[in-house]
Scaffold this motif. Structure first.
Motif, mmCIF file in Angstrom:
data_model
loop_
_atom_site.group_PDB
_atom_site.id
_atom_site.type_symbol
_atom_site.label_atom_id
_atom_site.label_comp_id
_atom_site.label_asym_id
_atom_site.label_seq_id
_atom_site.Cartn_x
_atom_site.Cartn_y
_atom_site.Cartn_z
ATOM 1 N N GLY A 48 0.997 -1.354 0.016
ATOM 2 C CA GLY A 48 0.108 0.036 0.056
ATOM 3 C C GLY A 48 0.831 1.103 -0.042
ATOM 4 O O GLY A 48 0.673 2.340 -0.880
ATOM 5 N N ASN A 49 1.799 1.342 0.659
ATOM 6 C CA ASN A 49 2.784 2.440 0.835
ATOM 7 C C ASN A 49 3.591 2.499 -0.246
ATOM 8 O O ASN A 49 3.806 3.777 -0.831
ATOM 9 C CB ASN A 49 3.422 2.542 2.355
ATOM 10 C CG ASN A 49 2.668 2.949 3.515
ATOM 11 O OD1 ASN A 49 2.181 4.021 3.820
ATOM 12 N ND2 ASN A 49 2.114 1.863 4.311
ATOM 13 N N GLY A 50 3.997 1.469 -0.767
ATOM 14 C CA GLY A 50 4.746 1.512 -1.991
ATOM 15 C C GLY A 50 4.110 1.950 -3.066
ATOM 16 O O GLY A 50 4.718 2.861 -3.891
ATOM 17 N N LEU B 270 4.828 10.821 4.911
ATOM 18 C CA LEU B 270 4.018 10.003 5.726
ATOM 19 C C LEU B 270 4.230 8.473 5.287
ATOM 20 O O LEU B 270 4.582 7.837 6.147
ATOM 21 C CB LEU B 270 2.669 10.550 6.007
ATOM 22 C CG LEU B 270 1.708 9.706 6.525
ATOM 23 C CD1 LEU B 270 2.064 9.742 8.371
ATOM 24 C CD2 LEU B 270 0.483 10.208 6.611
ATOM 25 N N ALA B 271 3.789 8.363 3.862
ATOM 26 C CA ALA B 271 3.966 6.795 3.324
ATOM 27 C C ALA B 271 5.584 6.372 3.453
ATOM 28 O O ALA B 271 5.634 5.249 3.943
ATOM 29 C CB ALA B 271 3.675 7.077 1.894
ATOM 30 N N PRO C 68 0.249 2.507 10.106
ATOM 31 C CA PRO C 68 0.828 2.226 8.701
ATOM 32 C C PRO C 68 -0.120 1.601 7.482
ATOM 33 O O PRO C 68 0.240 1.916 6.368
ATOM 34 C CB PRO C 68 2.232 1.819 8.928
ATOM 35 C CG PRO C 68 2.408 2.045 10.484
ATOM 36 C CD PRO C 68 1.122 1.924 11.052
ATOM 37 N N LEU C 69 -0.701 0.594 8.218
ATOM 38 C CA LEU C 69 -1.595 -0.206 7.025
ATOM 39 C C LEU C 69 -2.729 0.599 6.681
ATOM 40 O O LEU C 69 -2.824 0.518 5.614
ATOM 41 C CB LEU C 69 -2.059 -1.701 7.775
ATOM 42 C CG LEU C 69 -3.118 -2.542 7.092
ATOM 43 C CD1 LEU C 69 -2.442 -2.880 6.055
ATOM 44 C CD2 LEU C 69 -3.665 -3.423 8.350
ATOM 45 N N LEU C 70 -3.270 1.311 7.605
ATOM 46 C CA LEU C 70 -4.446 2.194 7.109
ATOM 47 C C LEU C 70 -4.232 3.453 6.420
ATOM 48 O O LEU C 70 -5.240 3.917 5.594
ATOM 49 C CB LEU C 70 -5.526 2.255 8.294
ATOM 50 C CG LEU C 70 -5.735 1.114 9.220
ATOM 51 C CD1 LEU C 70 -6.763 1.553 10.300
ATOM 52 C CD2 LEU C 70 -6.698 0.277 8.084
ATOM 53 N N ASN C 71 -3.121 4.137 6.536
ATOM 54 C CA ASN C 71 -2.958 5.340 5.957
ATOM 55 C C ASN C 71 -2.953 5.522 4.689
ATOM 56 O O ASN C 71 -3.825 6.373 3.986
ATOM 57 C CB ASN C 71 -1.402 5.856 6.763
ATOM 58 C CG ASN C 71 -1.494 6.244 8.112
ATOM 59 O OD1 ASN C 71 -2.469 6.302 8.617
ATOM 60 N ND2 ASN C 71 -0.385 6.519 8.757
ATOM 61 N N PRO C 72 -2.291 4.549 3.859
ATOM 62 C CA PRO C 72 -2.369 4.797 2.364
ATOM 63 C C PRO C 72 -3.811 4.331 1.723
ATOM 64 O O PRO C 72 -4.237 4.938 0.896
ATOM 65 C CB PRO C 72 -1.339 3.650 1.666
ATOM 66 C CG PRO C 72 -1.340 2.662 3.128
ATOM 67 C CD PRO C 72 -1.230 3.464 4.236
#
Length: 315
Positions: A40-42, A65-66, A283-287
């Motif tokens: 997700g962040n990638g 943030l990501a 970190p899982l939910l942010n993106p």
């Protein structure tokens, strides 16, 4: 060791859960969380980097943030899985200090990144005509660099103070990683400076940022109340929803876990589960939140061709 000023153990032992059946399923769950977080962040980092539409001060903060979420999860979860899923609970002294620094460092940077996001929304709504003069790439870059530098200094000072402690008796850390508090409490000499540093970190990282964010939203609410049209108020408020959800997801579990630990005695197992989820779920939910709640990302995704491999087919 008799001539040494400080007694440093060769290794620490990370205790983790005690007498929890089938705890390995929890670690498998964390492995799944890490894979989704990484993807997700990638993906969010790639989109912001490759699409010029997102080369704005606002998305510089989202990119930061990501990046923090990706690095923080990488510093925390793989070592956690290695420690407990593969039963490598002994960790050498120097590695423990490094783990202590990086496991929490990125969480602290995220705390102040959310403050910078609040500043962006505050200027956009309260001073819209001056937004492009006040919120520039250079200004945001300076704020982000200051946040990184400030947290590096604070965290390095705290970890450096561990090196002045002697560990004469137990080397068993009653936590799921080289946690600062459970580690310095094992010392057999004066750890008052470490206690002061821990309280300072709580004040500067967990208390001050949410206070500043709440103050900015009070100012935003006052500014919105002066807008005559309810439709305009709603439209302006919707630009803040993604940030508000991210703030709630980050600070509410973090503050509640630490408050509960301070005012009541909870079992080590409960504290470990709460703390682990506090560090890994945001970190899982942010993106996901920024993909679903940010208008620019939604517009960009709708404009993409349905063919997932357009470049390959065009050639």
């Amino acid at each position: 060791m008799s001539n040494a000023t400080f007694v440093r153990p060769a290794q620490f032992y990370i205790s983790g859960f005690s007498n929890v059946p089938h705890a390995e399923y929890f670690y498998v769950f964390l492995c799944f969380v890490y894979m989704v977080t990484f993807l997700g962040n990638g993906l969010l980092l790639s989109v912001i980097y490759l699409v010029k539409t997102f080369h704005t001060p606002k998305y510089m903060i989202v990119f930061n943030l990501a990046f923090i979420d990706l690095c923080g999860s990488t510093a925390f979860i793989p070592k956690l899985l290695d420690t407990f899923l593969f039963d490598n609970r002994y960790i050498v002294y120097e590695a423990c200090l490094s783990y202590m620094f990086f496991a929490v460092f990125f969480t602290h940077v995220q705390s102040w990144t959310l403050v910078i996001m609040a500043y962006d929304r505050f200027i956009a709504i309260c001073f819209p005509l001056r937004y492009h003069n006040l919120v520039t790439k250079r200004a945001i870059a300076a704020m982000l660099l200051f946040a990184w530098g400030f947290v590096v200094t604070l965290r390095a000072s705290a970890v450096g103070l561990i090196d002045r402690l002697s560990f004469c008796d137990s080397v068993v850390i009653q936590s799921f990683f080289c946690d600062y508090g459970p580690t310095y409490r094992l010392a057999c000499n004066d750890a008052s400076l470490n206690s002061i540093m821990a309280k300072l970190a709580i004040a500067v990282i967990m208390c001050l940022p949410p206070i500043l964010i709440v103050l900015t939203y009070i100012c935003i609410a006052i500014a919105l109340s002066r807008i005559a049209s309810g439709k305009e108020r709603l439209k302006a408020f919707q630009t803040c929803t993604a940030h508000m959800i991210v703030v709630a997801v980050f600070f509410l579990p973090l503050l509640s876990t630490n408050i509960i630990v301070q005012i009541s005695s909870i079992s080590t197992n409960t504290r470990i589960i709460n703390s682990t989820l506090t560090y890994t779920i945001p970190p899982l939910l942010n993106p996901i939140i920024y993909s679903l709640r940010t208008e620019e990302v939604l517009i960009w995704s709708k404009e993409q061709p349905t063919n997932p491999w357009p470049i390959v087919l065009e050639t």
